[in-house]
Motif scaffolding. Sequence first.
Motif, PDB file in Angstrom:
ATOM      1  N   ALA A   1       0.877  -1.192   0.000  1.00  0.00           N
ATOM      2  CA  ALA A   1       0.000   0.000   0.000  1.00  0.00           C
ATOM      3  C   ALA A   1       0.897   1.220   0.000  1.00  0.00           C
ATOM      4  O   ALA A   1       1.817   1.315   0.815  1.00  0.00           O
ATOM      5  CB  ALA A   1      -0.886  -0.010   1.239  1.00  0.00           C
ATOM      6  N   ASP A   2       0.639   2.143  -0.920  1.00  0.00           N
ATOM      7  CA  ASP A   2       1.521   3.312  -0.999  1.00  0.00           C
ATOM      8  C   ASP A   2       0.845   4.444  -1.777  1.00  0.00           C
ATOM      9  O   ASP A   2      -0.277   4.301  -2.242  1.00  0.00           O
ATOM     10  CB  ASP A   2       2.844   2.910  -1.674  1.00  0.00           C
ATOM     11  CG  ASP A   2       4.004   3.767  -1.189  1.00  0.00           C
ATOM     12  OD1 ASP A   2       3.763   4.808  -0.536  1.00  0.00           O
ATOM     13  OD2 ASP A   2       5.155   3.408  -1.470  1.00  0.00           O
ATOM     14  N   TYR A   3       1.582   5.533  -1.896  1.00  0.00           N
ATOM     15  CA  TYR A   3       1.102   6.682  -2.668  1.00  0.00           C
ATOM     16  C   TYR A   3       2.008   6.914  -3.874  1.00  0.00           C
ATOM     17  O   TYR A   3       3.204   6.617  -3.821  1.00  0.00           O
ATOM     18  CB  TYR A   3       1.127   7.945  -1.802  1.00  0.00           C
ATOM     19  CG  TYR A   3      -0.005   8.002  -0.813  1.00  0.00           C
ATOM     20  CD1 TYR A   3      -1.267   8.429  -1.203  1.00  0.00           C
ATOM     21  CD2 TYR A   3       0.179   7.620   0.502  1.00  0.00           C
ATOM     22  CE1 TYR A   3      -2.314   8.475  -0.297  1.00  0.00           C
ATOM     23  CE2 TYR A   3      -0.859   7.661   1.423  1.00  0.00           C
ATOM     24  CZ  TYR A   3      -2.108   8.098   1.013  1.00  0.00           C
ATOM     25  OH  TYR A   3      -3.149   8.135   1.893  1.00  0.00           O
TER      26      TYR A   3
ATOM     27  N   TYR B   1      -3.562   7.079  -3.992  1.00  0.00           N
ATOM     28  CA  TYR B   1      -3.362   5.873  -3.166  1.00  0.00           C
ATOM     29  C   TYR B   1      -3.611   4.609  -3.970  1.00  0.00           C
ATOM     30  O   TYR B   1      -4.557   4.539  -4.774  1.00  0.00           O
ATOM     31  CB  TYR B   1      -4.348   5.919  -1.997  1.00  0.00           C
ATOM     32  CG  TYR B   1      -4.286   4.742  -1.055  1.00  0.00           C
ATOM     33  CD1 TYR B   1      -3.269   4.628  -0.116  1.00  0.00           C
ATOM     34  CD2 TYR B   1      -5.260   3.748  -1.081  1.00  0.00           C
ATOM     35  CE1 TYR B   1      -3.223   3.554   0.771  1.00  0.00           C
ATOM     36  CE2 TYR B   1      -5.219   2.672  -0.203  1.00  0.00           C
ATOM     37  CZ  TYR B   1      -4.201   2.587   0.721  1.00  0.00           C
ATOM     38  OH  TYR B   1      -4.161   1.518   1.589  1.00  0.00           O
TER      39      TYR B   1
END
Lengths: 319, 281
Positions: free
Chosen positions: B14-16, B25
């Motif tokens: 999970a990241d941006y 996101y």
Amino acid sequence: MRKCIEVVVEGLRLRATAHLPPAGAPTKNHGFKGLGVVILSPAAMPRSAVGDLSAAMGDALAENGLLTVRLDQPGNGDSEGEMGEDVFQFIEITQEGAFAESSRQAVEKIKEQLGLERVIIAGFCGGAITAFFTAAASRNGWPNGMFVLDPAFHLVEEAGGPDKKVNRERERQFRRQMLWREITLLRMRLPDPMRNVFRQVRQLVRRNGRVAHGAPTVTPGINEAVSPELPAEANLPLLKCAKQLLKRHVPILFVTAVDDHKRSGEYSYVEYLLRDKPPRATHVLLEGTDHSFVAGDGKTKVIRAILDWAAREFGQPVG
Amino acid sequence: MLDLAKPRLAVEQADYRLFDGTQAYYVLHRSGKPTAQLLLAGHFVTERPFAYAPLVRWARYLADRGVSTLRFDYRGCGESGGAFEKFTLRSWLEDCRHWAAFLKEQCPQVPLVLSGLGLGGLLVSKLFQEGLGEAMLLWSPAATGADALRDTLLRQMAFDISHARGGKPKTWADYKAALEQGECIQTGGYILTPALWREATEMRLELPGNGRNSVDDRGRAWKVIKLGQPHVPLVPGGGIWQALNPGLRMRRAPLNPNLTPFFEENFQWLESELIRARVSI
């Protein structure tokens, strides 16, 4: 700025979003230094919450210098973990405090990971319930404050336990609830005196149902803090946690919405908790919105209430 | 029911990513040796919380079977940054394009499947029409953008009815007229802008060929599945307004229903179509 973080608790990866205050935000020489907020996800909802209320809260708090983390509880949102099939199972385990221990461990790890010295625990609806259980279970001096949005201090009677299979009786109960919901929607169109009649009928049906099933109308003696006047469906362990925290003078902000349930005269647990005027408790009642806090202009109002409270309780310069 | 509480073989990231100055996101369910990559575009934001748990489990199901899957939030929605009211359907179409390219970059030689639910179905169908992707799988795609927004306004109407104090609550026609006359509407925690509404009414679902599940003129497989009662809460319109609409009333309120047979059925289709595509290549 938002940043993804994760903590491993009981073998599960719990995911969270940290809202970091921008450079130049008012943290230096300010009471928010070393202080962080952990918002627990509402029951059965991802951590941004309905209407992205929690995400907006995180942005607003960070803009004002308060580092804020929103955590997905096990099985919710992007976190790993089981989630029951049935909404009532989930409600029941939440109102029994099933997420308190994992949340407590998660908060400890978040504190360490982000270097927080003090923590405010927060939650909305089911998240608020877990926030109380979590805060009461803390052994390391936190929480330093709490804000809770419309915590349900009553037990949802229709909810079954995690080991109880859905049976015909549960199905019947659910259908009855659906029927009540639809009647409620019709009831909303009626003038106040007519609505009161519906309320009284409902109370009568509930009371008769309890007697028929052999359930006590009042659960006595769980602790000295609980008043016998409380409705039978009161969540006594939860009320006990809230009382303990108020007794410890933890600053707590209760935000509740004036919705039709309250207008129709249902019991106010917040009024009960605040009857003795605990010194650091604040109750903000918002008009023009409902339990979701995103109807009407609820989102703006609730964020304003939290910011005002945080500034008042923690905004003084340190040392 | 399969245990989809955590991935067995896949890795979840999970990241941006910064997209046009906004933090966007995503969660990539990365398969060890992917045989396909699937882009999963979700509902309009007001439906997002209800469908979230089953979609996470669908992504886990796929990734553990060799289909790397990417979930994301449209800008201005959920975990993504940006103010909701600054974006329109065109922005979210660009989000889909951005994430399709990002996913393709992960393993350029592995086929890309475009997939979407509700509004997401409508958006990825536009990309498929442009030639992106090797296959397309849609779950109850919105027929128009306005359909995707309709539930949000219906919830607002339910709130208006319950809070009407003397005055007459607004009707569907009132809201529609307000948007058409250039007014913004604050509802469900979001501000619906006239620009969003205009684009939403203009964007319509167009399926390849005669609209029957098959292959398009480029030989790419596509399928539309209409969701029903067993798939609640993936079905658009879950929530309070269902009680007002007898046609869509839920018999039960499942939170995280056992969708394993449904997942299996979809996975089998993907597997067979991608094998067929590889043979024809």
